[in-house]
Design an enzyme around this catalytic site. Structure first.
Site, PDB file in Angstrom:
ATOM      1  N   HIS A   1      39.218  35.177  44.528  1.00 54.73           N
ATOM      2  CA  HIS A   1      38.446  36.408  44.309  1.00 54.73           C
ATOM      3  C   HIS A   1      36.973  36.185  44.653  1.00 54.73           C
ATOM      4  O   HIS A   1      36.510  35.042  44.747  1.00 54.73           O
ATOM      5  CB  HIS A   1      38.622  36.884  42.870  1.00 54.73           C
TER       6      HIS A   1
ATOM      7  N   ASP B   1      44.513  45.355  46.818  1.00 52.19           N
ATOM      8  CA  ASP B   1      44.957  44.590  45.649  1.00 52.19           C
ATOM      9  C   ASP B   1      43.794  44.364  44.691  1.00 52.19           C
ATOM     10  O   ASP B   1      42.893  45.207  44.592  1.00 52.19           O
ATOM     11  CB  ASP B   1      45.614  43.275  46.104  1.00 52.19           C
ATOM     12  N   SER B   2      43.797  43.252  43.976  1.00 52.06           N
ATOM     13  CA  SER B   2      42.767  43.028  42.953  1.00 52.06           C
ATOM     14  C   SER B   2      41.362  42.921  43.535  1.00 52.06           C
ATOM     15  O   SER B   2      40.381  43.247  42.861  1.00 52.06           O
ATOM     16  CB  SER B   2      43.084  41.759  42.154  1.00 52.06           C
ATOM     17  N   ILE B   3      41.253  42.491  44.791  1.00 49.26           N
ATOM     18  CA  ILE B   3      39.923  42.371  45.392  1.00 49.26           C
ATOM     19  C   ILE B   3      39.320  43.750  45.601  1.00 49.26           C
ATOM     20  O   ILE B   3      38.101  43.928  45.582  1.00 49.26           O
ATOM     21  CB  ILE B   3      39.990  41.563  46.699  1.00 49.26           C
TER      22      ILE B   3
END
Length: 242
Positions: free
Chosen positions: A191, A10-12
């Site tokens: 995050h 995902d965004s990480i």
């Protein structure tokens, strides 16, 4: 052609090639040995990730990746009563979705090293502070994630790795071993800071080195191996004649 390591998450994962990112650190360590390919999708959960499998890992591929990191769960663990409710995936489904992702990759190549990474812990106060900085008085007072719920997802990720005989990184537990982890490792309660990214890269590189990736050859001769008077000799030893 160099071997490939593919980072899927995902965004990480999507942010991991930023300055100080864990993906960038992995790419740097294995530069000229392996191509590190980024396949991170901000906001995605494991349910949505299933739709991508045949595009990212086509079963007809002649050159499957030598390793894949699977790093989902932060969005699956979003609460049904919070702002991220559409991302929520029940924990049992999350585990089975991870299993399907792993099985697809292993169907592509039994030799591909698959590493499961749990979601990081959640700093709930940090999430509230971030929401207020973004939305002011309009920020929701209901949490979008909790550390306790995310821990249940991390546990199932580790359990699946044990069932399948895969290496895993329990980021949720490891980060909380450090005092002040909330601000040290997390930039917005979720995050990663550069220090948080360093935790991930160190653990990933440790697994890859145990698998022998540090011993992979360079794709072309090191400059120190090239004779200025007779450069052809070095290139003929490692690659086709130029």
């Amino acid at each position: 052609m160099r071997p490939q390591i593919l980072l899927f998450g995902d965004s990480i994962t999507q942010q991991s090639f930023r300055s100080g990112g864990w993906g960038a650190a992995v790419a740097d360590i294995y530069s000229r040995k392996v191509d590190v390919v980024l396949r991170g999708y901000g906001g995605y959960n494991t349910r949505w990730a299933l739709f991508l499998l045949h595009h990212i890992f086509p079963l007809v591929s002649a050159t499957p990746p030598v390793a894949v990191t699977i790093f989902f769960g932060a969005n699956d663990a979003a609460l049904l009563g919070g702002t991220g409710k559409k991302q929520h995936v029940p924990v049992n489904e999350y585990k089975e979705n991870l299993r399907r992702i792993v099985q697809h990759i292993k169907n592509l190549s039994r030799n591909t090293l698959v590493v499961l990474i749990t979601p990081p812990p959640i700093d709930q106060q940090g999430r509230r502070e971030f929401a207020r900085s973004q939305y002011g008085d309009k920020a929701s007072e209901s949490p979008d994630r909790t550390n306790e719920v995310t821990g249940a997802y991390a546990e199932e990720c580790v359990n699946l790795a044990k069932e399948l005989g895969l290496p895993s990184i329990n980021l949720w537990s490891k980060m909380q071993e450090n005092e002040g982890w909330q601000k040290k490792f997390l930039s917005d309660g979720l995050h990663l800071t550069p220090e948080g990214n360093a935790v991930v890269s160190q653990e990933v590189i440790k697994i890859f080195d145990e698998a022998g990736f540090s011993d992979l050859p360079y794709d072309f001769p090191q400059h120190s191996e090239i004779d200025g008077e007779n450069p052809e000799k070095a290139f003929l030893q490692q690659c086709a004649a130029v």
